[in-house]
Enzyme design. Structure first.
Site, PDB file in Angstrom:
ATOM      1  N   LYS A   1     -43.410 -24.072 -74.043  1.00 38.54           N
ATOM      2  CA  LYS A   1     -43.888 -24.987 -73.014  1.00 38.54           C
ATOM      3  C   LYS A   1     -45.192 -24.481 -72.403  1.00 38.54           C
ATOM      4  O   LYS A   1     -46.165 -25.247 -72.262  1.00 38.54           O
ATOM      5  CB  LYS A   1     -42.844 -25.163 -71.921  1.00 38.54           C
ATOM      6  CG  LYS A   1     -43.221 -26.219 -70.883  1.00 38.54           C
ATOM      7  CD  LYS A   1     -42.447 -26.063 -69.603  1.00 38.54           C
ATOM      8  CE  LYS A   1     -43.027 -24.964 -68.730  1.00 38.54           C
ATOM      9  NZ  LYS A   1     -42.417 -24.896 -67.388  1.00 38.54           N
TER      10      LYS A   1
ATOM     11  N   ASP B   1     -41.239 -30.138 -69.672  1.00 42.84           N
ATOM     12  CA  ASP B   1     -40.628 -29.429 -68.557  1.00 42.84           C
ATOM     13  C   ASP B   1     -39.417 -30.231 -68.085  1.00 42.84           C
ATOM     14  O   ASP B   1     -39.008 -31.201 -68.732  1.00 42.84           O
ATOM     15  CB  ASP B   1     -41.635 -29.213 -67.426  1.00 42.84           C
ATOM     16  CG  ASP B   1     -41.961 -30.508 -66.685  1.00 42.84           C
ATOM     17  OD1 ASP B   1     -41.626 -31.603 -67.188  1.00 42.84           O
ATOM     18  OD2 ASP B   1     -42.545 -30.421 -65.583  1.00 42.84           O
TER      19      ASP B   1
END
Length: 222
Positions: free
Chosen positions: A120, A138
């Site tokens: 991420k 997220d």
């Protein structure tokens, strides 16, 4: 969710949040990497309060290595998991200096080799710092994608990312990431989502179920 519906949903969210962007304050790829590392299990607002002074004190990777670990821990104490993050920051800075001439690498696979940098974080850095299309998933992106049926409820974060990459045009990956975050952070919240005023409620199975339950509750309390 078919292509026509996806297009409608993306366009609607774009109209709702035309100014969606990365809300972590930074001046360069290095600061962005540090900010995203700090943001794990922490709000962007808190990170920005900490980095307001942190980024004035520490300008380069070497600056972070010039202080004892305990001093860096104290400087980021308001951040969750600050001890682990401080250790990762110093390890990251050492590797950036030793292997990348003091510069944050541009390649995704090299970014994920850095301590504290997962998929991420790497996606956020390559897309925002180096203009390489990417979708970072997220908690907001994951929640919205699953509520809208773009992904399944039991999909992993990686599966959510892959499905978004298949269904969203590549040149819209980065801005879609930002828009989904804004939509999840300010509208389709984890608690008390604004289903009653949602312009894409018709495409949201969970939202329609919530509204039905709310109507039933009101009718039984009259």
């Amino acid at each position: 969710m078919n292509a026509v519906t996806i297009r409608h949903v993306l366009n609607t969210i774009a109209e709702m949040f035309p100014d969606a962007r990365c809300e972590l304050n930074h001046r360069n790829p290095f600061e962005l990497t540090i900010a995203v590392l700090l943001s794990a299990q922490c709000t962007d607002e808190t990170v920005n309060k900490v980095t307001a002074t942190l980024f004035d004190k520490y300008r380069t990777p070497q600056d972070y290595l010039n202080v004892p670990l305990e001093e860096l821990e104290n400087d980021i104490r308001r951040i969750g998991l600050f001890r682990n993050k401080a250790a990762n920051i110093q390890k990251l800075c050492r590797l950036v200096i030793d292997k990348h001439n003091g510069e944050i690498p541009r390649k995704h696979e090299e970014l994920t080799e850095l301590p504290g940098v997962g998929r991420k974080t790497a996606n956020v850095v390559v897309s925002n710092a180096f203009d390489e299309p990417a979708i970072a998933v997220d908690t907001h992106v994951e929640r919205v994608s699953k509520r809208l049926g773009i992904a399944k409820a039991d999909d992993s974060v990686l599966e959510v990312e892959k499905k978004l990459m298949r269904k969203v045009p590549r040149d819209e990956w980065t801005i879609t990431h930002h828009r989904l975050i804004f939509f999840g952070r300010y509208h389709c919240k984890a608690q008390n989502p604004k289903c009653d005023v949602c312009p894409i409620l018709e495409h949201c199975k969970e939202g329609k179920s919530r509204m039905k339950a709310a109507l039933k509750k009101r009718s039984t309390t009259k």
